[in-house]
Design a protein around this motif. Structure first.
Motif, short mmCIF file in Angstrom:
data_model
loop_
_atom_site.label_atom_id
_atom_site.label_comp_id
_atom_site.label_asym_id
_atom_site.label_seq_id
_atom_site.Cartn_x
_atom_site.Cartn_y
_atom_site.Cartn_z
N ILE A 1 8.91 10.41 14.46
CA ILE A 1 7.69 9.61 14.44
C ILE A 1 7.65 8.77 13.17
O ILE A 1 8.25 9.11 12.15
CB ILE A 1 6.42 10.49 14.53
CG1 ILE A 1 6.35 11.47 13.36
CG2 ILE A 1 6.34 11.20 15.86
CD1 ILE A 1 5.02 12.23 13.24
N ALA A 2 6.91 7.69 13.25
CA ALA A 2 6.65 6.84 12.09
C ALA A 2 5.39 6.05 12.39
O ALA A 2 5.07 5.79 13.55
CB ALA A 2 7.82 5.89 11.84
N GLY A 3 4.68 5.68 11.36
CA GLY A 3 3.51 4.85 11.60
C GLY A 3 2.42 5.05 10.58
O GLY A 3 2.66 5.47 9.45
N LEU A 4 1.21 4.78 11.01
CA LEU A 4 0.06 4.71 10.13
C LEU A 4 -1.00 5.71 10.55
O LEU A 4 -1.29 5.88 11.73
CB LEU A 4 -0.52 3.29 10.17
CG LEU A 4 0.49 2.19 9.81
CD1 LEU A 4 0.00 0.84 10.27
CD2 LEU A 4 0.79 2.21 8.32
N MET A 5 -1.59 6.35 9.57
CA MET A 5 -2.65 7.33 9.81
C MET A 5 -3.68 7.25 8.69
O MET A 5 -3.35 6.84 7.58
CB MET A 5 -2.09 8.74 9.87
CG MET A 5 -1.45 9.20 8.56
SD MET A 5 -1.10 10.96 8.44
CE MET A 5 -2.72 11.60 8.11
N GLU A 6 -4.90 7.62 8.99
CA GLU A 6 -5.94 7.71 7.96
C GLU A 6 -5.75 9.06 7.26
O GLU A 6 -5.76 10.10 7.90
CB GLU A 6 -7.32 7.64 8.61
CG GLU A 6 -8.46 7.59 7.64
CD GLU A 6 -8.63 6.24 6.97
OE1 GLU A 6 -8.93 6.23 5.76
OE2 GLU A 6 -8.44 5.21 7.65
N ARG A 7 -5.56 9.03 5.95
CA ARG A 7 -5.38 10.29 5.22
C ARG A 7 -6.70 11.06 5.18
O ARG A 7 -7.75 10.49 4.92
CB ARG A 7 -4.89 10.03 3.81
CG ARG A 7 -3.40 9.76 3.80
CD ARG A 7 -2.80 9.83 2.43
NE ARG A 7 -3.08 11.05 1.70
CZ ARG A 7 -2.30 12.12 1.69
NH1 ARG A 7 -1.19 12.15 2.39
NH2 ARG A 7 -2.61 13.17 0.96
N PRO A 8 -6.64 12.37 5.42
CA PRO A 8 -7.88 13.16 5.43
C PRO A 8 -8.51 13.30 4.05
O PRO A 8 -9.66 13.69 3.95
CB PRO A 8 -7.42 14.52 5.98
CG PRO A 8 -5.95 14.57 5.76
CD PRO A 8 -5.46 13.16 5.79
N ASP A 9 -7.78 12.96 2.98
CA ASP A 9 -8.33 13.08 1.64
C ASP A 9 -9.06 11.81 1.19
O ASP A 9 -9.50 11.71 0.05
CB ASP A 9 -7.25 13.45 0.63
CG ASP A 9 -6.11 12.44 0.56
OD1 ASP A 9 -6.23 11.33 1.10
OD2 ASP A 9 -5.07 12.78 -0.06
N GLY A 10 -9.19 10.82 2.10
CA GLY A 10 -9.94 9.62 1.79
C GLY A 10 -9.18 8.58 0.97
O GLY A 10 -9.77 7.58 0.56
N ARG A 11 -7.90 8.77 0.75
CA ARG A 11 -7.13 7.82 -0.06
C ARG A 11 -6.84 6.51 0.67
O ARG A 11 -6.50 5.53 0.04
CB ARG A 11 -5.83 8.45 -0.53
CG ARG A 11 -6.03 9.59 -1.48
CD ARG A 11 -4.70 10.19 -1.95
NE ARG A 11 -4.91 11.44 -2.64
CZ ARG A 11 -5.24 11.56 -3.91
NH1 ARG A 11 -5.38 10.50 -4.66
NH2 ARG A 11 -5.41 12.75 -4.45
N GLY A 12 -6.93 6.51 2.01
CA GLY A 12 -6.71 5.29 2.76
C GLY A 12 -5.77 5.47 3.92
O GLY A 12 -5.42 6.59 4.31
N VAL A 13 -5.36 4.34 4.49
CA VAL A 13 -4.40 4.35 5.61
C VAL A 13 -3.00 4.49 5.01
O VAL A 13 -2.62 3.73 4.11
CB VAL A 13 -4.51 3.06 6.45
CG1 VAL A 13 -3.43 3.03 7.52
CG2 VAL A 13 -5.89 2.97 7.09
N ALA A 14 -2.27 5.45 5.53
CA ALA A 14 -0.98 5.80 4.94
C ALA A 14 0.17 5.64 5.92
O ALA A 14 0.04 5.95 7.11
CB ALA A 14 -1.00 7.24 4.44
N ILE B 1 -1.85 -0.54 2.27
CA ILE B 1 -1.30 0.63 2.95
C ILE B 1 -0.67 1.50 1.88
O ILE B 1 0.05 1.00 1.01
CB ILE B 1 -0.25 0.22 4.01
CG1 ILE B 1 -0.91 -0.66 5.09
CG2 ILE B 1 0.40 1.46 4.63
CD1 ILE B 1 0.07 -1.31 6.05
N ILE B 2 -0.94 2.79 1.95
CA ILE B 2 -0.39 3.71 0.97
C ILE B 2 0.63 4.63 1.64
O ILE B 2 0.78 4.63 2.86
CB ILE B 2 -1.50 4.55 0.30
CG1 ILE B 2 -2.20 5.47 1.33
CG2 ILE B 2 -2.49 3.65 -0.42
CD1 ILE B 2 -3.03 6.55 0.71
N ALA B 3 1.28 5.41 0.82
CA ALA B 3 2.16 6.48 1.29
C ALA B 3 2.18 7.53 0.18
O ALA B 3 1.99 7.22 -1.00
CB ALA B 3 3.57 5.97 1.57
N VAL B 4 2.41 8.77 0.56
CA VAL B 4 2.46 9.87 -0.39
C VAL B 4 3.76 10.63 -0.16
O VAL B 4 4.11 10.95 0.98
CB VAL B 4 1.25 10.82 -0.21
CG1 VAL B 4 1.36 12.02 -1.14
CG2 VAL B 4 -0.06 10.07 -0.44
#
Length: 168
Positions: free
Chosen positions: A79-92, A126-129
């Motif tokens: 899988i790959a793509g975009l999701m809303e982070r549950p910690d409120g940091r943004g779309v990741a 867009i963020i990523a962690v």
């Protein structure tokens, strides 16, 4: 699904549907893939719930997580793509592919396609962690143009926050 299907030179990214549940259960239940992901390895029931959430997310937002397939063979890679982070940091941006895919550039190709799609869909940031020790993921994020912008601790691990800002 016009406009939601994404093709790269080697990959086809398809928004998930109920037909993808068996592949997703195998992927998300495999510790080699999901042990380091947010919330860790998933049970089949949790995977089913997440699939329903992913389908709804696409309907509401017009973007989301794709199932990634190798175009020539049709093989499910992850899988790959975009999701809303549950910690409120943004779309990741997120990606999780089978370990057998490592070293072939599939994660980079899928993540770049997802990032470009997100910006075309209107996302300004867009963020990523990535876990600090996950050098492969950090390399992918840097290679697709995401820049380190912050860090935080999560469950005793140092996490690096990346961002991509839409140009223009």
């Amino acid at each position: 699904m016009p406009g939601r299907l994404v093709r790269t030179p080697r990959l086809t990214l398809v928004p998930p549907g109920k037909e993808n549940l068996p592949d997703l259960i195998r992927l998300k239940g495999d510790p080699r893939v999901f042990e380091l992901m947010l919330h860790g390895v998933r049970s089949p029931e949790r995977t089913r719930e997440e699939l329903e959430d992913d389908i709804e997310f696409w309907e509401v937002r017009g973007y989301g997580t794709w199932c990634v397939f190798e175009t020539e063979t049709g093989e499910f890679l992850g899988i790959a793509g975009l999701m809303e982070r549950p910690d409120g940091r943004g779309v990741a941006m997120r990606f999780a592919l089978w370990p057998e895919c490592r070293g072939k550039g599939y994660a980079r190709e899928a993540a770049r396609a997802g990032l470009e799609f997100g910006h075309r869909a209107g996302l300004a940031r867009i963020i990523a962690v990535a876990w600090e020790e996950n050098h492969a993921s950090r390399q992918v994020l840097g290679d697709i143009g995401m820049a380190e912008c912050d860090a935080f601790d999560h469950k005793g691990r140092r996490m690096i926050l990346f961002e991509s800002l839409r140009r223009g």
